[in-house]
Design a protein around this motif. Structure first.
Motif, short mmCIF file in Angstrom:
data_model
loop_
_atom_site.label_atom_id
_atom_site.label_comp_id
_atom_site.label_asym_id
_atom_site.label_seq_id
_atom_site.Cartn_x
_atom_site.Cartn_y
_atom_site.Cartn_z
N ASN A 67 38.43 23.51 37.15
CA ASN A 67 38.84 24.50 36.16
C ASN A 67 39.05 25.85 36.84
O ASN A 67 39.96 26.59 36.49
N TRP A 68 38.16 26.17 37.80
CA TRP A 68 38.22 27.43 38.52
C TRP A 68 37.94 27.17 39.99
O TRP A 68 37.14 26.32 40.34
N ILE A 69 38.59 27.94 40.84
CA ILE A 69 38.27 27.90 42.26
C ILE A 69 37.96 29.33 42.71
O ILE A 69 38.69 30.26 42.42
N TYR A 70 36.81 29.47 43.37
CA TYR A 70 36.30 30.77 43.78
C TYR A 70 36.22 30.85 45.30
O TYR A 70 35.91 29.87 45.96
N LYS A 71 36.45 32.04 45.81
CA LYS A 71 36.23 32.30 47.23
C LYS A 71 34.74 32.54 47.44
O LYS A 71 34.10 33.22 46.64
N THR A 72 34.18 31.93 48.47
CA THR A 72 32.78 32.17 48.83
C THR A 72 32.75 32.81 50.22
O THR A 72 33.78 32.95 50.87
N ALA A 73 31.55 33.16 50.65
CA ALA A 73 31.42 33.82 51.95
C ALA A 73 31.86 32.92 53.10
O ALA A 73 32.40 33.40 54.10
N SER A 74 31.65 31.62 52.96
CA SER A 74 31.97 30.71 54.07
C SER A 74 33.11 29.74 53.77
O SER A 74 33.38 28.85 54.55
N LEU A 149 47.50 25.92 39.55
CA LEU A 149 48.18 26.49 38.39
C LEU A 149 47.20 26.51 37.23
O LEU A 149 46.82 25.46 36.72
N TYR A 150 46.76 27.71 36.85
CA TYR A 150 45.87 27.86 35.71
C TYR A 150 46.69 27.90 34.43
O TYR A 150 47.79 28.44 34.42
N ASP A 151 46.13 27.37 33.36
CA ASP A 151 46.83 27.49 32.08
C ASP A 151 46.50 28.85 31.46
O ASP A 151 45.54 29.53 31.85
N ALA A 152 47.30 29.27 30.51
CA ALA A 152 47.15 30.61 29.93
C ALA A 152 45.81 30.77 29.22
O ALA A 152 45.19 31.84 29.30
N LYS A 153 45.35 29.73 28.56
CA LYS A 153 44.08 29.81 27.83
C LYS A 153 42.93 30.09 28.81
O LYS A 153 42.05 30.91 28.54
N SER A 154 42.94 29.43 29.96
CA SER A 154 41.89 29.65 30.95
C SER A 154 41.94 31.07 31.51
O SER A 154 40.92 31.72 31.67
N LEU A 155 43.14 31.54 31.81
CA LEU A 155 43.27 32.89 32.36
C LEU A 155 42.86 33.96 31.36
O LEU A 155 42.29 34.98 31.73
N SER A 157 40.60 33.60 29.07
CA SER A 157 39.14 33.54 28.87
C SER A 157 38.35 34.02 30.08
O SER A 157 37.16 34.20 30.01
N PHE A 158 39.04 34.23 31.20
CA PHE A 158 38.35 34.62 32.42
C PHE A 158 38.03 36.10 32.40
O PHE A 158 38.86 36.93 32.05
N ASP A 159 36.79 36.43 32.77
CA ASP A 159 36.38 37.84 32.86
C ASP A 159 36.80 38.38 34.22
O ASP A 159 36.45 37.83 35.24
N LYS A 160 37.51 39.48 34.24
CA LYS A 160 37.93 40.07 35.52
C LYS A 160 36.96 41.12 35.95
O LYS A 160 36.30 41.77 35.27
#
Length: 160
Positions: A67-74, A149-155, A157-160
């Motif tokens: 659903n989401w992909i995040y950058k981490t330190a490593s 490719l994120y869908d609009a609903k997910s984007l 709902s995401f907190d920036k």
């Protein structure tokens, strides 16, 4: 008593046959060693290509299912409703950490992460594209790019 003459080879004939035999065996051994070296080189190249292909396949599957992909330190993390898969990337090894930890022996560069075509440098931020260079056979660089490719609903709902 009558002696029966024995038919035999002379010493010179035996030496010539042995010389021819050694020459033929030497040629066979040389041919075998050349083919063996080629086979070993093919196996090593094939193993490296398989590692790269496996990395591409697994990363594509994990990013597509997340659903989401995040950058981490490593590296980065693929988060789903029920699971999370972490990737730790360093110069010579890629670790995929989930319920089972996998390791891929790949020489890589530092990955680059993008969100809406802007580079992400801070950990904890989502991204929609990442690029990594893998050092292949004969110092050839293989660039791997994956896009989410994120869908609009997910984007929305995401907190920036």
């Amino acid at each position: 008593m009558k002696s029966i003459p024995l038919r035999s080879f002379t010493l010179m004939e035996v030496v010539i046959v042995m010389l021819i035999s050694v020459t033929v065996l030497g040629i066979y051994y040389l041919a075998f060693s050349i083919v063996n070296k080629q086979l070993l080189a093919y196996k090593q190249t094939s193993a490296k290509v398989n590692e790269v292909m496996l990395f591409c396949k697994i990363v594509h599957k994990d990013i597509s299912n997340a659903n989401w992909i995040y950058k981490t330190a490593s590296g980065f993390s693929c988060k789903n409703d029920s699971s999370q898969i972490d990737y730790e990337i360093n110069d010579s090894l890629v670790l995929r950490i989930s319920t089972i930890t996998d390791s891929l022996k790949l020489k890589t560069s530092t990955p680059t992460f993008y969100y809406q075509e802007k580079e992400i440098v801070e950990s904890g931020k989502i991204f929609d594209e990442f690029k990594i260079d893998i050092l292949g056979e004969n110092e050839r660089i293989i660039t791997v790019r994956e896009k989410k490719l994120y869908d609009a609903k997910s984007l929305m709902s995401f907190d920036k």
